[in-house]
Design a protein around this motif. Structure first.
Motif, mmCIF file in Angstrom:
data_model
loop_
_atom_site.group_PDB
_atom_site.id
_atom_site.type_symbol
_atom_site.label_atom_id
_atom_site.label_comp_id
_atom_site.label_asym_id
_atom_site.label_seq_id
_atom_site.Cartn_x
_atom_site.Cartn_y
_atom_site.Cartn_z
ATOM 1 N N LEU A 1 -6.180 0.097 -1.879
ATOM 2 C CA LEU A 1 -5.940 -0.382 -3.268
ATOM 3 C C LEU A 1 -5.120 -1.532 -3.296
ATOM 4 O O LEU A 1 -5.393 -2.383 -4.032
ATOM 5 C CB LEU A 1 -4.795 0.694 -3.735
ATOM 6 N N SER A 2 -4.219 -1.814 -2.202
ATOM 7 C CA SER A 2 -3.405 -3.064 -2.307
ATOM 8 C C SER A 2 -4.386 -4.245 -2.286
ATOM 9 O O SER A 2 -4.096 -5.624 -2.479
ATOM 10 C CB SER A 2 -2.461 -3.168 -1.388
ATOM 11 N N LEU B 1 1.580 -4.841 2.118
ATOM 12 C CA LEU B 1 2.343 -3.943 2.264
ATOM 13 C C LEU B 1 3.488 -3.683 3.384
ATOM 14 O O LEU B 1 3.142 -4.394 4.496
ATOM 15 C CB LEU B 1 1.486 -2.473 2.428
ATOM 16 N N ILE C 1 -5.976 12.268 -9.590
ATOM 17 C CA ILE C 1 -5.458 11.375 -8.342
ATOM 18 C C ILE C 1 -3.976 11.260 -8.311
ATOM 19 O O ILE C 1 -3.113 11.485 -9.153
ATOM 20 C CB ILE C 1 -5.727 9.658 -8.771
ATOM 21 N N GLY C 2 -3.447 11.435 -6.978
ATOM 22 C CA GLY C 2 -2.218 11.780 -6.592
ATOM 23 C C GLY C 2 -1.675 13.060 -6.653
ATOM 24 O O GLY C 2 -0.436 13.400 -6.307
ATOM 25 N N VAL D 1 -5.463 -8.178 -8.305
ATOM 26 C CA VAL D 1 -5.931 -9.014 -6.852
ATOM 27 C C VAL D 1 -6.930 -9.839 -7.474
ATOM 28 O O VAL D 1 -6.887 -11.140 -7.009
ATOM 29 C CB VAL D 1 -6.607 -7.844 -6.062
ATOM 30 N N LEU E 1 0.430 -1.039 -7.993
ATOM 31 C CA LEU E 1 0.417 0.005 -7.099
ATOM 32 C C LEU E 1 1.307 1.087 -7.297
ATOM 33 O O LEU E 1 1.460 2.070 -6.349
ATOM 34 C CB LEU E 1 0.582 -0.465 -5.554
ATOM 35 N N VAL F 1 -1.795 -10.925 -4.430
ATOM 36 C CA VAL F 1 -1.811 -9.818 -3.346
ATOM 37 C C VAL F 1 -0.741 -9.390 -2.673
ATOM 38 O O VAL F 1 -0.044 -10.151 -2.302
ATOM 39 C CB VAL F 1 -2.837 -10.231 -2.315
ATOM 40 N N GLN F 2 -0.535 -8.072 -2.425
ATOM 41 C CA GLN F 2 0.538 -7.709 -1.917
ATOM 42 C C GLN F 2 0.269 -7.376 -0.197
ATOM 43 O O GLN F 2 -1.012 -6.666 -0.132
ATOM 44 C CB GLN F 2 1.069 -6.509 -2.651
ATOM 45 N N VAL G 1 -3.422 1.164 1.318
ATOM 46 C CA VAL G 1 -3.850 -0.572 1.763
ATOM 47 C C VAL G 1 -5.162 -0.966 0.907
ATOM 48 O O VAL G 1 -5.041 -1.795 0.427
ATOM 49 C CB VAL G 1 -4.155 -0.581 3.166
ATOM 50 N N GLY H 1 0.242 -2.440 7.075
ATOM 51 C CA GLY H 1 -0.911 -1.724 6.493
ATOM 52 C C GLY H 1 -2.090 -2.304 7.129
ATOM 53 O O GLY H 1 -2.886 -2.679 6.158
ATOM 54 N N GLU I 1 -4.865 -2.659 -14.006
ATOM 55 C CA GLU I 1 -5.150 -1.879 -12.632
ATOM 56 C C GLU I 1 -5.265 -2.674 -11.388
ATOM 57 O O GLU I 1 -5.481 -3.939 -11.370
ATOM 58 C CB GLU I 1 -6.708 -1.280 -12.480
ATOM 59 N N PRO I 2 -4.875 -2.285 -10.371
ATOM 60 C CA PRO I 2 -4.625 -3.131 -9.093
ATOM 61 C C PRO I 2 -5.853 -4.126 -8.884
ATOM 62 O O PRO I 2 -5.566 -5.354 -8.544
ATOM 63 C CB PRO I 2 -4.478 -2.213 -7.695
ATOM 64 N N PRO I 3 -7.126 -3.595 -8.716
ATOM 65 C CA PRO I 3 -8.329 -4.517 -8.482
ATOM 66 C C PRO I 3 -8.263 -5.718 -9.391
ATOM 67 O O PRO I 3 -8.439 -6.985 -9.156
ATOM 68 C CB PRO I 3 -9.323 -3.699 -8.718
ATOM 69 N N ARG J 1 0.989 3.487 -9.834
ATOM 70 C CA ARG J 1 0.473 4.574 -10.506
ATOM 71 C C ARG J 1 0.149 5.704 -9.443
ATOM 72 O O ARG J 1 0.271 6.905 -9.533
ATOM 73 C CB ARG J 1 -0.806 4.225 -11.132
ATOM 74 N N PRO J 2 -0.411 5.475 -8.200
ATOM 75 C CA PRO J 2 -0.921 6.418 -7.322
ATOM 76 C C PRO J 2 0.363 7.248 -6.767
ATOM 77 O O PRO J 2 0.276 8.226 -6.441
ATOM 78 C CB PRO J 2 -1.424 5.773 -6.286
ATOM 79 N N GLU J 3 1.686 6.485 -7.122
ATOM 80 C CA GLU J 3 2.764 7.218 -6.551
ATOM 81 C C GLU J 3 3.567 7.758 -7.634
ATOM 82 O O GLU J 3 4.715 7.917 -7.750
ATOM 83 C CB GLU J 3 3.745 6.256 -6.031
ATOM 84 N N ARG J 4 2.850 7.794 -8.927
ATOM 85 C CA ARG J 4 3.317 8.654 -10.400
ATOM 86 C C ARG J 4 4.584 7.778 -10.664
ATOM 87 O O ARG J 4 5.553 8.367 -11.310
ATOM 88 C CB ARG J 4 3.665 9.871 -9.824
ATOM 89 N N ASN K 1 -7.096 4.107 4.803
ATOM 90 C CA ASN K 1 -5.659 4.146 4.312
ATOM 91 C C ASN K 1 -5.927 3.715 2.806
ATOM 92 O O ASN K 1 -6.196 2.745 2.602
ATOM 93 C CB ASN K 1 -4.727 3.256 5.224
ATOM 94 N N GLY L 1 -7.205 -4.512 -3.590
ATOM 95 C CA GLY L 1 -8.091 -4.661 -4.685
ATOM 96 C C GLY L 1 -9.182 -3.916 -4.692
ATOM 97 O O GLY L 1 -10.410 -4.292 -5.515
ATOM 98 N N ILE L 2 -9.453 -2.844 -4.089
ATOM 99 C CA ILE L 2 -10.509 -2.076 -3.957
ATOM 100 C C ILE L 2 -10.109 -0.895 -5.092
ATOM 101 O O ILE L 2 -9.083 -0.241 -4.998
ATOM 102 C CB ILE L 2 -10.741 -1.187 -2.613
#
Lengths: 273, 455, 294, 360
Positions: free
Chosen positions: C179-180, A97, C87-88, A89, A60, A94-95, C177, A101, A84-86, A62-65, C174, C182-183
């Motif tokens: 992404l976490s 949050l 993205i981001g 998972v 996770l 599985v995290q 969430v 969340g 990649e996260p998918p 990457r989206p936060e750079r 969200n 696995g989507i």
């Protein structure tokens, strides 16, 4: 790399370095292992890099750079630090949050269904949902309610339950105790323990609340400032003088110390740097 | 990666700036184009005394009015090619610098300056009212002819006030006056008690003829109904419901433009307003509008024209055979002969006529001033002689130093299912009222811009 | 009464078509919080492709298929080449990127339409006016309105009942969430862009029948803005109701007021309504309120 | 080497707060000014009227929008309408014999007033929703202008309620501003004044309050910033800049006030300019204006040039299409490569040289 039993650990993090925004170095060489079926806890103060470690594992960042620039992460012998996260998972990590969340505008049941997103189409999800209601009975009563209206504890339960829907092998729990009343924390940790024993899910638990974390964990790591500074069996850690002092809030002689002194002392004494 | 992309971008920018600095006006090509063609032999002098005569042209094939701008631009460019194939103006090729402006005035001003920077610009075609306004004072100083056929500044019909602006086509006022005249004839000579509605875009262009109607309506006894439509006019059902359910005007005059016109046609069909009672101004409904609605359902709809649409003219035929048959046409073949296309041809043709007339008198090199002199001597006869065939398109233009409009003759054309066909001869009407408006507006311009007239 | 009825019904039909444009905006916004300013240009491209194919003699189904192919490819590539790398980034950059895409599409349209001028999406639908009692309607508008409603139903069904719809709702709720769990955001963005492309196809065809294939379709994208803001950027029901509301309101008010005040009501009435609405309900009538904490 | 901060120590508050804290920055700005002053002696008419004067006048508008949007976070889609208000007000005042500078300033003030009115919704709405509220300005104001102007202007080109007005030639203290040369310098002087004002403004209490509101308005409120006050101030000042630039556009660039020029397209372009240039950056406004206003012209010229060089007789429509495609793609690429805009890119270049040759 093998652990003491000579068995390959389920998840192993080898000396990773994480940099945010190409500038901020957050993790400076972190290694840890999660054995199959174990509960491992990662302790540390705010900003120590615990959450970043979890996100490095679950992809996770990457989206936060953020980026894993050095080291490697293996899961069941397969390198995952650039997945990649998918995919991660799907492999079984599985995290959950930090800060419950939940998807506020979806109902409890929809939240659970989303949790099963990575599972193949046509899987029977109803049994799983029932199983989760079995562990978290208070969710069952509220299955049609929007998750945003749940109480804090219920939201945390929902988050954990939702993660289980993906049939994880490792659950990455990020501070499940955050902002919850002590009794609720107790209950949630009991359930985590049960899940671990009954479902065979391994857990990597990030906590600030060291005493309760060490209660259920088999093994613990202590992080500070982006590094692992101490590790050992939960029992060993519990008896470690420094842990007692800094994380369990006990002085050397087992008495409560004044908070001010602790802080003062901590600032002077660090393991590293 | 990032650095690479950025350096590429920078490199491109540098090239662009370099190109601007070097060329400003990118090398015109008519000479290259004419090379190898019979043009060389046809020209009396082997080496032209001037490289070319530049006609700046703010074209718009893009932007909100690109659909209507395209046939016009293609007509102008095709005519340029034809003229050059025939030897240009006294052996000097003309260069219609069609610079795309997307109907934006800043780009139009830039186009003007770019053409001017060649040092050889004799005329400029703004093709947009905003650009006409912006370049007119410049043209006074630069002594460059600004040709705005049936748009732009109507007051420019007064050639004494506007020495360099030429309409060479009727003004909006002349157009509406002619429409009223024609309707009057259809109604048996009297408009008493009739209702005439004006459906107009609620911008300067749309409102421009209202004062004329305010004058004419009481005089002729018709009731004036106003239907303003806000730009861009893509939704008009309220107006049309009013027209059909309440007012029921006997005739509708359209002053729409661009994308609002097909919508109006559609709404007219919806409420069942008779198509043959619709008479548009020059710009709506044109052929591309009708095609964007439905050719069969539009039969009978009319507008006025200052050039005759169609392909049955030698000049258009020549364009078809010399250019399109050889795959050198600028646009789509089926747009050749549309009124907008023929207007583009006419625009370049009339300028060429002016140049040829001036050439007889002054010889090379020509400039804007001499061109203006030549244009002021355009009559049906001289146009026939020097106009390279455009006299067939607009036979009744007579310009003079006082009159830059050319008497304001129009013809009514009607959609017959496949094209617009003239149904009247060249007509005009109510010249007195129109002239009064021109005078008044010209006077105002003079008062507003005293510095243009000091000398 | 007839007068009112005619204004009302025509406004209703127009409103549904406004809602159709708004739907394209909402789809993208829900998934990525991006206001897609290229929505009009997408419809323009779609209608042009369909009209061009029909012009070359393709039967209606083939022309529409061509439109589908082009729009799906467009959605896929736009996501892949423009939005995935973004993205981001701040939302405003993403919105600006849609402006870049709009210009890009315009360029393509201009070049192609210069070469092959087409005027109308002609799928052989009747262009007659339809008289229902006292009210005259355009049959193509009626068909267009029905198609639009159908599309709303379809998209609504996908959101409410399917797995992808659930994932889309999760993402709009969200992103982290989702992404976490696995989507795959990339995947979903591609889905919504393709979906938006198909919505654009429908609105392009419907509007292309109504006003002709012309640049005005791109301008119509602006008409979708007050609609989505009134209804709430992330609500499809809101888009539909707000579209109908604005369509009816502007038609009825313009019908009665224009003769009195000399026109222009239609110009800013939608915005006026929107302003008042925003004052009362800053997140639109059906929009999701954002709860802010420090 | 080229841009060194090291070795410059500020020993007094005065030097620490100076506008240009490094001598070299001062020198380079001075150098730019010298260039700006020297260019016109070499520029052709084309450069004046197609490149330089539009650049100067549009930049003032961009600066205003950047103060409003980039610094204070109040997105506006109605900037062109405020430009129109300023342009028309100044033109009308000039017709009524108000001196040039006063007309420009009053035009700005009028725009500020109108901007203030349209800024009122910002008290409740923000972000995209606010942008839509300002979009209303873009539709209402031109409508109002085309109805009010004919009533106020004694003359008017079109006889019928014409909203197209030619301004009299402005004169500055008795000197007629006529030639392109003079127009350039007057615009330049005003731009410099406006730029210095903007640079100073963003360093004051106002600028800090704006940034606070932009970054987190609730937090700013808790810190005691009167957010409504500062938001409205942002609208007023941003519109003031718009108004002044409108006056200059009408007087020096278009030479005519024509309401059609100040359309939504212009508003979107200006917004694009500050996003591309860099939100919250003064220099970014300059870069952005150059990119949005001048690049398409450069593209058009160079594409025509390349087309001719390659021996194609390309129709201008095709070139315009390619221009649109290239420009659109450039916008996207630029955003991907440097989402924070050209100003950030400039910063990177400066940073690179600041640390050169040690990159870390």
């Amino acid at each position: 790399m093998t652990n003491a039993n000579g068995q390959e650990p389920l998840l192993q993090v080898n000396n990773i370095e994480v940099i945010y925004d190409k500038v901020v170095l957050v993790l400076k060489g972190v290694s840890l292992h999660v054995p199959a079926g174990g509960i491992v806890t990662l302790l540390g103060a705010n900003g120590a890099g615990k959450t970043t470690t979890l996100k490095a594992i679950s992809g996770l960042l990457r989206p936060e750079r953020g980026e894993v620039t050095r080291g490697s992460i293996y899961f069941q012998g397969r390198r995952i630090d650039h997945e990649e996260p998918p995919e991660i998972v799907r492999m079984g990590i599985v995290q959950v949050l930090e800060g419950r969340g939940v998807l506020e505008h979806l109902t409890v049941e929809e939240n659970l269904l989303v949790g099963a997103h990575t599972r193949p189409r046509g899987d029977n999800l109803q049994d799983d949902i029932e199983m989760i209601y079995h562990y978290f009975p208070s969710l069952a009563e509220r299955r049609r309610i929007k998750a945003g209206y749940l109480s804090g504890g219920e939201q945390q339960m929902l988050a954990i339950g939702r993660a289980l829907m993906a049939h994880p092998k490792v659950l990455l729990l990020d501070e499940p105790s955050l902002g919850l009343a002590p009794l609720l924390v107790q209950e949630i940790f009991r359930i985590v323990r049960r899940l671990n024993e009954e479902q065979g899910v391994s857990v990597l638990l990030v906590e600030q609340n060291a005493s309760i974390a060490l209660e259920i964990a088999d093994y613990g790591y202590v992080m500070e400032n982006g590094r692992i500074v101490l590790d050992g069996d939960a029992e060993t850690l519990k008896n470690n003088e420094d842990i007692k002092e800094f994380y369990l809030g006990l002085s050397a002689v087992g008495q409560r110390k004044s908070y001010r002194e602790v802080k003062h002392y901590r600032r002077r004494k660090r393991w590293l740097s | 990666m990032r650095a690479k992309v950025l350096s590429l971008v920078l490199l491109f920018l540098l090239v662009a700036v370099a190109a601007c600095a070097r060329g400003q006006a990118p090398a015109p090509t008519p000479t290259q184009m004419a090379a190898g063609e019979p043009a060389e032999e046809a020209s009396p002098t082997p080496k032209p005394p001037v490289e070319s005569y530049v006609i700046g042209f703010s074209a718009y094939r893009t932007g909100p009015f690109g659909r209507t701008g395209t046939p016009f631009a293609n007509g102008a460019v095709d005519m340029e090619k034809l003229v050059n194939l025939k030897g240009g103006v006294g052996g000097v090729p003309i260069d219609v610098m069609d610079i795309e402006t997307g109907y934006e005035t800043p780009r139009g001003v830039e186009a003007y300056e770019r053409a001017k920077a060649t040092g050889r610009m004799v005329a400029f075609i703004p093709l947009s009212t905003g650009t006409t306004y912006a370049v007119t004072p410049k043209a006074f100083e630069d002594k460059v002819v600004v040709l705005h056929t049936a748009y732009g500044i109507s007051a420019a019909a007064d050639g004494e006030t506007f020495p360099y602006n030429f309409l060479a086509a009727p003004t909006y006022w002349s157009g509406d006056a002619a429409i009223i005249k024609w309707i009057q004839e259809q109604e048996g000579g009297s408009l008493k008690g009739k209702k005439i509605g004006i459906l107009y875009l609620d911008i300067d262009y749309g409102r421009e003829t209202l004062p004329l109607h305010e004058v004419l309506a009481p005089k002729l006894g018709y009731e004036l109904l106003k239907y303003p439509i806000p730009w861009p006019g893509l939704e008009q059902s309220a107006v049309w419901t009013n027209i059909a359910e309440r007012d029921k005007p006997d005739w509708l005059i359209w002053r729409l433009w661009g994308d609002s016109t097909p919508t109006a046609l559609r709404e007219a069909a919806r409420v069942g307003y008779p198509m043959d009672r619709i008479v548009g101004t020059y710009w709506s409904p044109v052929a591309v509008d009708v095609l964007a609605f439905n050719p069969e359902k539009s039969v009978g709809v009319k507008h006025i024209e200052f050039v005759t649409p169609g392909t049955d003219f030698p000049v258009i035929q020549e364009i078809l055979t010399e250019l399109y048959d050889k795959g050198q046409g600028a646009g789509a073949r089926d747009q050749v002969g549309m009124e907008l296309y023929n207007r583009g041809v006419y625009n370049v043709g009339i300028l060429v006529a002016g140049m040829q007339i001036a050439l007889e008198e002054f010889g090379h090199p020509l400039d804007g001033e001499k061109l203006a002199w030549g244009l002021e001597r355009v009559t049906p006869e001289t146009l026939k002689k020097y106009g390279m065939g455009v006299a067939d398109l607009a036979p009744e233009v007579t310009l003079s130093d006082k009159d830059h409009e050319g008497r304001g003759f129009v013809q009514v054309v009607e959609w017959d299912g496949t094209q617009f066909k003239p149904i009247t001869d060249w007509i005009s009407g109510f010249r007195e009222e129109v002239d009064a408006l021109v005078k008044q507006a010209a006077q105002k311009f003079k008062e507003e811009n005293p510095e243009l007239y000091q000398e | 009464m007839d007068f009112f009825l005619e204004l009302f019904v025509n406004g209703l039909l127009t409103g549904v078509l406004y809602a159709l444009i708004a739907l394209g905006l909402v789809l993208i916004y829900k998934a990525s919080s991006v206001l897609n300013l290229a929505v009009g240009e997408m419809a323009l491209l779609a209608s042009f492709v369909v009209a061009l194919a029909a012009n070359f003699g393709a039967p209606s189904w083939l022309a529409i298929l061509a439109g589908v192919v082009v729009m799906v490819a467009f959605g896929y590539f736009v996501e892949r080449l423009a939005f995935r790398p973004l993205i981001g980034q701040p939302v405003i950059s993403l919105i600006m990127a849609t402006v870049g895409i709009a210009l890009f599409l315009r360029g393509i349209y201009f070049i192609l339409s210069n070469k092959w001028p087409v005027y109308l999406v002609d799928l052989g639908l009747p262009v007659d006016s339809l008289n229902l009692g006292p009210v005259s309607l355009l049959s193509s508008s009626v068909v267009g309105g029905l198609v639009a409603l159908l599309l709303f139903g379809l998209v609504g069904y996908i959101y409410a009942r399917t797995r992808t719809g659930l994932a889309l709702r999760a993402v709009s709720d969200n992103q982290t969430v989702a992404l976490s769990l696995g989507i795959s955001i990339d995947h979903l963005w591609a889905v919504v862009w393709i979906g938006a492309g198909l919505v654009a196809l429908v609105s392009g065809i419907v509007w292309g029948q109504r006003i002709g294939v012309q640049f005005g379709i791109a301008i119509l994208g602006l008409k979708g803005l007050p609609v989505v803001f009134l209804g709430g950027l992330d609500s499809m029901v809101g888009a539909l109701l707000a579209g109908i509301f604005i369509g009816v309101a502007e038609n009825v008010v313009a019908g009665y007021l224009d003769p009195l005040i000399g026109g222009g009501t239609k110009e800013f009435l939608p915005f006026f309504i929107m302003l008042i609405a925003l004052w009362v309900r800053p997140y639109g009538f059906f929009g999701r309120e954002i709860i802010e904490r420090v | 080497m080229i841009y060194r901060e090291t070795g410059v120590h500020h020993t007094t508050y005065r030097t620490d707060m100076a506008l240009f804290r490094v001598p070299l920055a001062r020198w380079s700005v001075a150098g730019l000014l010298v260039v700006a002053v020297v260019i016109p002696f070499f520029a052709t008419d084309y450069w004046f009227s197609a490149i330089l004067i539009p650049f100067l006048t549009f930049t003032i508008a961009t600066l205003g929008l950047n103060l409003m949007t980039g610094y204070a976070g109040q997105v506006s889609l109605g900037h062109a309408a405020f430009i129109a208000v300023g342009g028309y007000t100044a033109t009308i005042l000039l017709i009524y014999d108000i001196p040039f500078l006063a007309a420009v300033v009053l035009g700005g003030l009028m725009a500020a007033l109108v901007g203030l009115v349209f800024g009122i919704p910002s008290a409740r709405i923000k972000g995209l929703y606010l942008a839509m509220a300002t979009l209303a300005a873009q539709f209402v104001l031109p409508w109002a202008i085309s109805r009010v102007v004919p009533l106020v202007v004694p003359t008017g080109l079109a006889v019928a309620g014409g909203d197209t007005v030619y301004p009299p030639r402005p004169n500055l203290f008795g000197l007629e501003i006529d030639s392109l040369f003079e127009r350039y310098f007057v615009s330049l002087a005003i731009l410099v004044v406006m730029t210095v004002f903007a640079m100073n403004l963003v360093r004051t209490r106002v600028g800090r309050a704006w940034v606070a509101i932009r970054d987190h308005d609730v937090a700013a409120k808790i810190l005691g910033v009167n957010i409504t006050h500062y938001k409205l101030l942002a609208f007023a000042i941003g519109s003031f800049y718009a108004g002044v630039s409108g006056a200059l556009m009408v007087f020096f660039y278009y030479g005519v006030a024509h309401v059609g020029e100040f359309n939504l397209d212009l508003s979107l372009k200006l917004l694009g300019a500050i996003i591309i240039g860099g939100l919250g950056s003064i220099i970014g406004s300059f870069f952005g204006t150059a990119f949005i206003i001048l690049l398409p012209i450069f593209l058009n010229i160079s594409l025509t040039f390349l087309g001719n060089a390659a021996g194609f007789q390309v129709s201008s429509g095709i070139i315009a299409g390619i221009e649109n495609i290239v420009f659109g793609a450039l916008v996207v690429v630029l955003l991907i490569v440097e989402p924070l805009g050209l100003a950030k890119f400039w910063q990177n270049v400066k940073d690179y040289f600041r640390l050169w040759p040690f990159s870390y």
